[in-house]
Design an enzyme around this catalytic site. Sequence first.
Site, mmCIF file in Angstrom:
data_model
loop_
_atom_site.group_PDB
_atom_site.id
_atom_site.type_symbol
_atom_site.label_atom_id
_atom_site.label_comp_id
_atom_site.label_asym_id
_atom_site.label_seq_id
_atom_site.Cartn_x
_atom_site.Cartn_y
_atom_site.Cartn_z
ATOM 1 N N LYS A 193 -1.308 -9.500 2.742
ATOM 2 C CA LYS A 193 -0.399 -8.908 3.884
ATOM 3 C C LYS A 193 -1.381 -8.073 4.794
ATOM 4 C CE LYS A 193 3.311 -5.863 3.747
ATOM 5 N NZ LYS A 193 2.840 -4.856 4.680
ATOM 6 N N ASP A 251 -1.197 -6.168 -0.340
ATOM 7 C CA ASP A 251 -1.421 -5.504 0.908
ATOM 8 C C ASP A 251 -2.845 -5.168 1.212
ATOM 9 O OD1 ASP A 251 0.746 -5.377 2.502
ATOM 10 O OD2 ASP A 251 1.210 -3.232 1.714
ATOM 11 N N GLU A 305 9.318 -4.311 10.056
ATOM 12 C CA GLU A 305 9.708 -3.157 9.586
ATOM 13 C C GLU A 305 10.425 -2.365 10.589
ATOM 14 O OE1 GLU A 305 6.963 -0.934 6.943
ATOM 15 O OE2 GLU A 305 8.246 0.768 6.919
ATOM 16 N N GLU A 308 -1.052 -5.134 8.377
ATOM 17 C CA GLU A 308 -0.327 -4.625 9.528
ATOM 18 C C GLU A 308 -1.067 -4.787 10.904
ATOM 19 O OE1 GLU A 308 0.280 -0.564 8.783
ATOM 20 O OE2 GLU A 308 1.097 -1.085 7.162
ATOM 21 N N ASP A 349 0.737 -1.356 0.076
ATOM 22 C CA ASP A 349 0.088 0.087 -0.040
ATOM 23 C C ASP A 349 0.868 1.360 -0.057
ATOM 24 O OD1 ASP A 349 0.923 -0.197 2.698
ATOM 25 O OD2 ASP A 349 -1.130 0.276 3.462
ATOM 26 N N SER A 350 2.208 1.048 -0.123
ATOM 27 C CA SER A 350 3.146 2.175 0.001
ATOM 28 C C SER A 350 2.941 2.731 -1.684
ATOM 29 C CB SER A 350 4.602 1.646 -0.187
ATOM 30 O OG SER A 350 4.712 0.339 -0.988
HETATM 31 O O1 KIV Z 1 3.519 -0.939 1.753
HETATM 32 C C1 KIV Z 1 4.770 -1.539 1.402
HETATM 33 O O2 KIV Z 1 5.602 -1.279 0.731
HETATM 34 C C2 KIV Z 1 5.127 -2.472 2.647
HETATM 35 C C3 KIV Z 1 6.673 -2.528 2.687
HETATM 36 C C4 KIV Z 1 7.367 -1.611 3.252
HETATM 37 C C5 KIV Z 1 6.906 -3.948 3.668
HETATM 38 O O3 KIV Z 1 4.529 -2.882 3.486
#
Ligand code: KIV
Length: 275
Positions: free
Chosen positions: A112, A82, A181, A114, A43-44
């Site tokens: 994934k 994510d 992280e 968090e 989600d970056s």
């Molecule tokens: O969103 C992302 O790119 C991430 C990485 C920093 C692991 O979660």
Amino acid sequence: MKQTIYDFLKRKGLSPVSMLTAYDYHTARTIDEAGVDMILVGDSLGNVMLGYENTLAVTVEDMIHHGKAVCRGAKEAFVVIDMPFLSYQVCVEDAVRNAGRIVKETGCQAVKLEGGAEYADRIHAIVRAGIPVVGHIGLTPQSVNTLGGYKVQGKSLDEARKLLDDAKAIEEAGAFAITLECIPEALAQLITARSAVLTIGIGAGRYCDGQVLVYQDMLGYSDARTAKFVKQYADLHGVMLNAFKQYKTECEQRTFPGEEHAYAISEDVIKALKD
Ligand code: KIV
């Protein structure tokens, strides 16, 4: 043939796993061609693709849109997508429905999310629905406002203990991997030694079972300052900036396009048109 979660788990303690982020078809193809094991549609993308200040505005639709493109490009790499902010925090039902949508509509292999023990019930339910899950603890960017910024996590005894407990809870809930992280190296090493699942580090030092980086950071794609943990493998920003400048100059000076870039037509046709 794509590797499975069991292939990756067999590598724990033996052969580190490589992971990079991607958000589009061409980058996914290139990462795939390089033989990188896993691609994360992080989600970056909110920061590095969409220009938001943080990841909070990213939607399930954004993740599916970019995830589909990445999955089309990733022939061999295992794709993890994510779950964005508010797609799993409210309740277990939301978590399963959104994880299901992401897998169903993109064709990715895992999701994934968090957070630690507080989301163990979501992880358990998603895994029970047949979807592999990667956890994510330490610096969790979706909680940037409660963390008070992007800083190293787990330095105090209480914080470090909580991260060890969170890793255990995520493992017991059924995740096959945990992203660590921005935590101290020795703590990541301890978590890695105490868990049977893979740890994938980003700013977590040398002893994790795998590493992940945001591809724009490792390629030097942006002119922004990157974190200490990023190794820059290229200066893509410099390469692109020079190319764009040269293009602008050549347009202005009429040195581009050259004859070799132009299509020919018979002189007779042109003459007939002019007559
Ligand atoms: O969103 C992302 O790119 C991430 C990485 C920093 C692991 O979660």
